[in-house]
Each structure stands twice: as C-alpha cells, then as structure tokens.
Design a protein around this motif. Structure first.
Motif, mmCIF file in Angstrom:
data_model
loop_
_atom_site.group_PDB
_atom_site.id
_atom_site.type_symbol
_atom_site.label_atom_id
_atom_site.label_comp_id
_atom_site.label_asym_id
_atom_site.label_seq_id
_atom_site.Cartn_x
_atom_site.Cartn_y
_atom_site.Cartn_z
ATOM 1 N N ARG A 99 9.792 97.556 53.328
ATOM 2 C CA ARG A 99 10.780 97.891 52.300
ATOM 3 C C ARG A 99 10.244 97.431 50.951
ATOM 4 N N ASP A 100 10.244 98.319 49.982
ATOM 5 C CA ASP A 100 9.893 97.995 48.594
ATOM 6 C C ASP A 100 8.593 97.205 48.478
ATOM 7 N N GLY A 101 7.578 97.595 49.228
ATOM 8 C CA GLY A 101 6.281 96.937 49.140
ATOM 9 C C GLY A 101 6.138 95.676 49.968
ATOM 10 N N ALA A 102 7.155 95.328 50.734
ATOM 11 C CA ALA A 102 7.106 94.144 51.596
ATOM 12 C C ALA A 102 6.999 94.594 53.047
ATOM 13 N N THR A 103 6.255 93.813 53.838
ATOM 14 C CA THR A 103 6.083 94.131 55.258
ATOM 15 C C THR A 103 6.439 92.928 56.113
ATOM 16 N N VAL A 104 7.187 93.192 57.184
ATOM 17 C CA VAL A 104 7.534 92.174 58.173
ATOM 18 C C VAL A 104 6.978 92.631 59.514
ATOM 19 N N LEU A 105 6.373 91.707 60.242
ATOM 20 C CA LEU A 105 5.826 91.969 61.570
ATOM 21 C C LEU A 105 6.634 91.192 62.593
ATOM 22 N N ILE A 106 7.023 91.861 63.686
ATOM 23 C CA ILE A 106 7.778 91.215 64.755
ATOM 24 C C ILE A 106 7.149 91.637 66.084
ATOM 25 N N ASP A 107 6.863 90.674 66.944
ATOM 26 C CA ASP A 107 6.263 90.993 68.239
ATOM 27 C C ASP A 107 7.327 91.566 69.180
ATOM 28 N N PRO A 108 6.906 92.320 70.209
ATOM 29 C CA PRO A 108 7.858 92.982 71.108
ATOM 30 C C PRO A 108 8.819 92.042 71.834
ATOM 31 N N MET A 109 8.392 90.846 72.178
ATOM 32 C CA MET A 109 9.294 89.910 72.857
ATOM 33 C C MET A 109 10.378 89.398 71.910
ATOM 34 N N SER A 110 10.014 89.141 70.667
ATOM 35 C CA SER A 110 10.984 88.622 69.698
ATOM 36 C C SER A 110 12.013 89.680 69.314
ATOM 37 N N ILE A 111 11.589 90.945 69.244
ATOM 38 C CA ILE A 111 12.507 92.001 68.804
ATOM 39 C C ILE A 111 13.676 92.140 69.775
ATOM 40 N N ILE A 112 13.469 91.783 71.034
ATOM 41 C CA ILE A 112 14.547 91.847 72.025
ATOM 42 C C ILE A 112 15.723 90.971 71.584
ATOM 43 N N TYR A 113 15.432 89.804 71.035
ATOM 44 C CA TYR A 113 16.475 88.869 70.602
ATOM 45 C C TYR A 113 17.001 89.168 69.204
ATOM 46 N N MET A 114 16.278 90.008 68.457
ATOM 47 C CA MET A 114 16.629 90.244 67.052
ATOM 48 C C MET A 114 17.219 91.625 66.786
ATOM 49 N N ALA A 115 17.339 92.474 67.783
ATOM 50 C CA ALA A 115 17.826 93.843 67.583
ATOM 51 C C ALA A 115 19.145 93.851 66.815
ATOM 52 N N GLY A 116 19.213 94.656 65.778
ATOM 53 C CA GLY A 116 20.423 94.756 64.961
ATOM 54 C C GLY A 116 20.526 93.713 63.867
ATOM 55 N N SER A 117 19.537 92.853 63.729
ATOM 56 C CA SER A 117 19.580 91.762 62.743
ATOM 57 C C SER A 117 19.172 92.231 61.350
ATOM 58 N N GLU A 118 19.577 91.446 60.362
ATOM 59 C CA GLU A 118 19.106 91.636 58.991
ATOM 60 C C GLU A 118 18.397 90.362 58.544
ATOM 61 N N ILE A 119 17.194 90.536 57.997
ATOM 62 C CA ILE A 119 16.464 89.410 57.414
ATOM 63 C C ILE A 119 16.829 89.371 55.939
ATOM 64 N N ASP A 120 17.297 88.234 55.488
ATOM 65 C CA ASP A 120 17.743 88.071 54.106
ATOM 66 C C ASP A 120 17.039 86.864 53.494
ATOM 67 N N PHE A 121 17.043 86.784 52.175
ATOM 68 C CA PHE A 121 16.539 85.617 51.468
ATOM 69 C C PHE A 121 17.661 85.084 50.610
ATOM 70 N N VAL A 122 17.969 83.810 50.774
ATOM 71 C CA VAL A 122 19.091 83.181 50.070
ATOM 72 C C VAL A 122 18.553 82.121 49.123
ATOM 73 N N ASP A 123 19.048 82.149 47.909
ATOM 74 C CA ASP A 123 18.687 81.167 46.887
ATOM 75 C C ASP A 123 19.994 80.622 46.317
ATOM 76 N N ASN A 124 20.378 79.411 46.759
ATOM 77 C CA ASN A 124 21.634 78.829 46.295
ATOM 78 C C ASN A 124 21.447 77.340 46.026
ATOM 79 N N LEU A 125 22.525 76.631 45.827
ATOM 80 C CA LEU A 125 22.445 75.205 45.502
ATOM 81 C C LEU A 125 21.797 74.375 46.611
ATOM 82 N N LEU A 126 21.863 74.852 47.837
ATOM 83 C CA LEU A 126 21.276 74.124 48.956
ATOM 84 C C LEU A 126 19.778 74.376 49.092
ATOM 85 N N GLY A 127 19.266 75.367 48.376
ATOM 86 C CA GLY A 127 17.831 75.655 48.418
ATOM 87 C C GLY A 127 17.548 77.129 48.655
ATOM 88 N N GLN A 128 16.296 77.417 48.885
ATOM 89 C CA GLN A 128 15.843 78.777 49.138
ATOM 90 C C GLN A 128 15.381 78.881 50.577
#
Length: 110
Positions: free
Chosen positions: A60-89
C-alpha cells in the motif's frame, strides 16, 4: 491464500515506507506470529530485504509487508496500524480472531 486477508492502514504504510527508506538493504516489514507472550501468541516485527517464495505480500502506498503462511492463519481479517500517541509509537494489529490480549498490545490468544 488471498493477499486481501490482512490490510494495512494509511498510517502504517507511511511509517513502513519511511523506515525502509532509511535502510538501503531492507525493503519490507515482516510480521509474524510466534508462540509465547503472556496471552499465548505474540507478534514479531522485523525488517526484511527479500520475500520468501511462499510469503503473503501486502502493499500500500509504496510500503510492503511480508507475512509467512503459518502466521497468516492467525492474522486473517486483521488490520496493521501505526499509532503515535502520548504512550509512544508502535505498530498495532487489530485482529478479529483474538479472543484475549494483554496490556503490551503484542500478545494475544485465539
């Protein structure tokens, strides 16, 4: 396996692109699921230069994420986000399969 099973937020895509731009040998963020952590499984984040032959590749937008086949089983339907708030990044995974998680945000159970 469809590459649409995991999505990447705009904020995560921007942060990944900025991180890999600073390291000529790395071109992607690798996300994996490992046994352990206080809730049973934990997410691991690493920079990687090349995908493995069986990796799921999400872009997405010039960024690439790699996920192995075993991990994708546990992550199906997930969203990877980046949070920057008072607790940190941090990268956070909003996983609909997780039935419990802990305060650290990187450990979950299914």
């Amino acid at each position: 396996m469809s590459t649409e099973t995991v999505t990447l937020s705009e904020a995560a895509a921007r942060r990944i692109a900025a991180i890999v731009a600073a390291d000529a040998e790395k071109s992607a963020l690798r996300v994996s699921v490992e046994g352990g952590g206080c809730s049973g499984f934990s997410y691991k984040f690493d920079l990687d230069g090349q995908p493995a032959g069986d990796d799921i590749i999400i872009s997405r937008d010039g960024a690439t994420v790699l996920i192995d086949p075993m991990s994708i089983i546990y992550m199906a339907g997930s969203e990877i986000d980046f949070v920057d708030n008072l607790l940190g990044q941090s990268f956070q995974i909003k996983n609909p399969n997780a039935v419990a998680s802990c305060g650290c945000g990187t450990s979950f159970s299914v």
